[in-house]
Design a protein around this motif. Structure first.
Motif: not given
Length: 890
Positions: A587-592
């Protein structure tokens, strides 16, 4: 740098207790007219003219023309542009230093001091193009590849170390450090440059030209820069201005945000497709709009990097707070960051969303509309949606004469596996385009982690590799603990350099290579690069797909491009259940969360005081201590080129071209990779035969790119790409032609040499977009050495056109609607060109083609020598010849 400053614009700026002097754009506008809506990229050019106004090369009328551009949003005005610095990589850097060394020899022979030849502008050469993926898939891969690199390139590297010591203003970043564009973005670039002169500190925009077309990457940092030919860059190093027309500027408005699961790579492939369709060759592209507010600088750099793929001179992003945030992240000093902000705001070059610049034309993209994508199989602008990849592959099969129902399965020797059409044999995380972007690199690591947790593994027939553009990437992958998962999938570190993207993919494992040949299979590579032209990535791989790093990992897991990964499984988990891409995609949150681990200390550590010192391999190289180079007659890497022979003698007048034969007739989209390949040297090719005649074993051939310092190799390699098709020899592939008088078929090199013995001039016939691709000076140098007087094409790529002029080869363009086909030209004719003796920029040239039966066809051509300066270069036999004559006469 002292300017006449006829407008009285010299001003001063106080930043952090220091005083900086600069030439003020707002003050210039008081007399020239309102420039508030002038594109920021043109404001940078205007400042450059203000700073170098001398009444000769830069006049008050030039300054006015920049402002008057707003009236028509285009201009035919020629200007003299002087970039602050020059960036090189080793493939193009070695021949540039060879030329400088040869110029020193010529100056010395003329009885002058050899040190008259020195770069006047700052030059940085980063060695990044030579490391090859010989070893992969093991913890030892990096060390083993470095040893191979140093062994193969010892002579070249000794030569570059000599150059670093012999020339002023010339720095070399040793091998094993990173890719030049990423090193430039993360360290070399300053956004605002300074110089001490007459007791004052002057501030001005950081600008550059580079000998690699992806120099454009630095525009993501608000630094105006683009690729030029090595020839043109050498002239810039020696104080010659870059002659150019004031460009048209295409505005690209970005709005919205990328959706969940969509990467910066998907964005840039979409932008590339849109701009190629729009037609932006020779133009600046400037990005603006509300979407920039949330667009990370790494994403901007990814978009700017691929300007050559969408055809523009550059893709520019103005300086703003995000620029400063990135400079701070990458360890730039606070004093420099403060100067960048104060200077940009004082000059009106700071991004200001309240003022929309006026552009020649505009496009718009809502980033929410971008979908997961790849590009290929042969061109970077041919975007394919993730779900449409199998269909695109089947189109390639059909165009290659292979039925889509062909299910040939070739056993892989030594295993129970088989190989078939569409299988992925190379999966490479590579290239400055994407490895400069922490979000996609962390995403790749997360895909690897999740895949392993599901029990997936890379398919055994896939050659996997990880080649970051800087050591910082290794640091943050290790900090996140993601390096171990990439390693487990075979994506071990293989080197810090261009590797697969530049064609240095190394050999396929023997059993895979044998299976591909045995089944005549159309197999695929998937790489996070920017180029996928025919024959570039690997000679056995006909389908090459550009993709984001996480998709590279996904296709290594899937093992085939004949899948729809939006719905087909990557494989099965430990319990035999299907695992889909969505199951392993972060997810974008995991990448961020992982991107937060990227820290300034990492950049400070890798770009510390020892950057230019190199490792023990580099430091152990023995170099001569001399102003002129001690050429080795038996060298097959570095040789004194014949370009400057007779330079001290009176200049001969140009003559019209009479009864020239056609050396080759090509179709559309002939790239510089076709003209001057950078990859493997075929043993049976003229260059391979030459090396063997010099006692070089086939295993030691290295690549064309590594031997660019030897004209004997490179002229034999001109038009030697294994996929080039000369229409004069029907059904042919590779560098073959017909010697027209005899009818004999032979290599293009051998034919050219026979024509030279017969004292016969030569021309090339070609279609549209001739010379697209990297800024390969040897594509022009080799053409010249083969005896080609003119290239006649439907259209030219910007850099290659300039390079041809820079080597004294005449670029001529068919009139609109005309072509070799429409005129019935087969290549068997004798062609004469009149009006070239006293050529002028943009004039018409009368051509006559005489057929063997005596019939004649007359047609007009447009001379693509575009500026008055270029006329002088052409008359002198090239730009370096012009510079050298000026120095000798001084």
């Amino acid at each position: 740098m002292a300017s006449q400053d006829s407008l009285g614009t010299l001003s001063s700026l106080e930043v952090g207790g220091a005083t900086y002097h600069y030439y003020s754009l707002p003050k210039a506008a008081e007399k020239l007219g309102n420039i508030k809506k002038l594109p920021v990229s043109l404001k940078v050019l205007l400042e450059n003219l203000l700073r170098f106004e001398d009444g000769d090369t830069v006049t008050r009328d030039d300054l006015q023309a920049m402002v008057d551009w707003l009236g028509s949003r285009s201009s035919t005005r020629e200007i003299a542009y002087r970039p602050a610095r020059v960036l090189m990589q080793d493939f193009t850097g070695v021949p540039a230093v060879v030329d400088l060394a040869a110029m020193r020899d010529a100056v010395a022979k003329a009885g002058l001091n050899a040190d008259k030849i020195n770069p006047l502008s700052a030059v940085d050469l980063v060695i990044d193009h030579s490391v090859m993926v010989d070893k992969f898939g093991s913890p030892q891969s990096f060390e083993e590849n470095v040893e191979f690199e140093m062994e193969r390139n010892k002579e070249r590297y000794q030569f570059l170390r000599w150059g670093q010591k012999a020339f002023d203003n010339f720095r070399v970043v040793p091998p094993g450090t990173g890719i030049c564009h990423q090193v430039n973005l993360e360290y070399l670039a300053k956004a605002v440059w300074t110089k001490e002169e007459d007791g004052k500190t002057f501030a001005y925009p950081d600008t550059l030209v580079g000998t690699d077309s992806h120099t454009t990457m630095i525009n993501g940092l608000g630094v105006l820069g683009w690729g030029v030919g090595g020839i043109e860059a050498e002239a810039a190093m020696l104080g010659q201005p870059v002659s150019m027309l004031i460009p048209e500027v295409v505005g690209f408005r970005l709005s919205g945000k990328l959706s969940e699961g969509v990467t910066a790579t998907d964005l840039v492939l979409t932008v590339t497709q849109m701009l190629r369709a729009q037609g932006v060759v020779g133009k600046f592209v400037e990005f603006y709009g509300p979407g920039l507010a949330d667009l990370p600088l790494a994403d901007r750099a990814t978009i700017a990097n691929m300007a050559p793929e969408y055809g523009a001179t550059c893709g520019f992003f103005p300086v703003d707070e995000e620029t400063l945030t990135y400079m701070r992240l990458t360890g730039r000093e606070e004093e420099q960051i403060d100067l960048v902000k104060a200077y940009s705001q004082a000059q009106g070059t700071w991004r200001d969303d309240s003022v929309e610049p006026e552009f020649t034309e505009t496009l718009e993209l809502n980033m929410a509309d971008v979908e997961p994508s790849l590009a290929g199989p042969k061109r970077p602008q041919d975007r394919v949606s993730l779900s449409g990849l199998n269909d695109a592959f089947e189109l390639l099969m059909e165009s290659s004469g292979v039925s889509t129902s062909d299910e040939t399965k070739v056993p892989i020797e030594g295993s129970d596996q088989t190989l078939t059409h569409g299988d992925v044999v190379i999966a490479a995380i590579t290239s400055c385009t994407n490895t400069s972007n922490p979000s996609v690199m962390m995403a790749a690591g997360l895909v690897a982690k999740k895949a392993l947790e599901k029990g997936l593994q890379s398919k055994p027939w896939v050659k996997t590799s990880l080649a970051p553009g800087s050591k910082v990437v290794t640091d943050y992958l290790e900090a996140a603990g993601l390096d171990q998962y990439l390693d487990e999938l075979g994506f071990d570190l293989v080197g810090y350099g261009c590797t697969t993207c530049i064609g240095n993919s190394g050999p396929l494992p023997d059993e895979i290579s044998k299976a591909v040949d045995e089944g005549d299979l159309i197999v695929s590579s998937v790489l996070s690069g920017n180029r996928n032209f025919e024959g570039r990535i690997h000679p056995q791989v006909k389908a090459n797909w550009l993709a984001s790093p996480p998709l590279v990992v996904a296709y290594a897991l899937a093992g085939s491009t004949r899948l729809d990964l939006s719905k087909d499984p990557l494989g099965e988990d430990k319990d035999g259940n299907p695992v889909y891409l969505k199951d392993v995609w972060p997810t974008e949150a995991e990448i961020a969360e992982q991107v937060k681990l990227v820290a300034s200390d990492m950049f400070r550590k890798e770009y510390g005081a020892t950057l230019f010192e190199g490792d023990e391999h580099w430091q152990s190289l023995n170099i001569p201590d001399s102003l002129t180079y001690e050429w080795q007659d038996d060298s097959t890497y570095v040789a004194n080129p014949p370009f400057f022979e007779g330079i001290d003698k009176p200049l001969k007048a140009q003559e019209d071209v009479t009864d020239a034969y056609v050396l080759a007739r090509f179709g559309d989209s002939i790239t510089t990779d076709h003209i001057s390949p950078a990859g493997a040297i075929k043993p049976s090719a003229p260059a391979g035969e030459y090396l063997q005649s010099k006692g070089v074993a086939i295993k030691d051939f290295n690549s064309y790119g590594s031997r660019r310092g030897n004209h004997e190799v490179m002229m034999r390699g001109t038009f030697a790409n294994i996929r080039i098709r000369n229409l004069m020899v029907e059904g042919s592939e590779g560098g073959v032609t017909r010697h027209v008088p005899s009818g004999d078929e032979m290599s293009i090199y051998d034919a050219a040499m026979r024509y030279q013995e017969e004292k016969t001039p030569l021309v090339i016939l070609a279609g549209k977009e001739y010379g697209t691709g990297s800024s390969r000076d040897w594509a022009a140098k080799g053409t010249r050495l083969l005896g080609v007087r003119a290239v006649i094409a439907r259209s030219f790529e910007r850099i290659h056109r300039s390079n041809l002029v820079g080597m004294g080869v005449l670029p001529l363009q068919f009139k609109d609607g005309e072509s070799a086909d429409s005129l019935g030209l087969t290549g068997e004719e004798k062609i004469s060109l009149s009006g070239t003796r006293d050529i002028k920029a943009g004039q018409s040239v009368q051509a006559t083609a005489k057929r063997s039966n005596g019939e004649e066809v007359s047609f007009e051509l447009l001379c693509r020598i575009d500026t008055a300066n270029e006329v002088e270069y052409y008359k002198n036999g090239g730009i370096l010849h012009y510079v050298l004559r000026q120095l000798i006469a001084a």
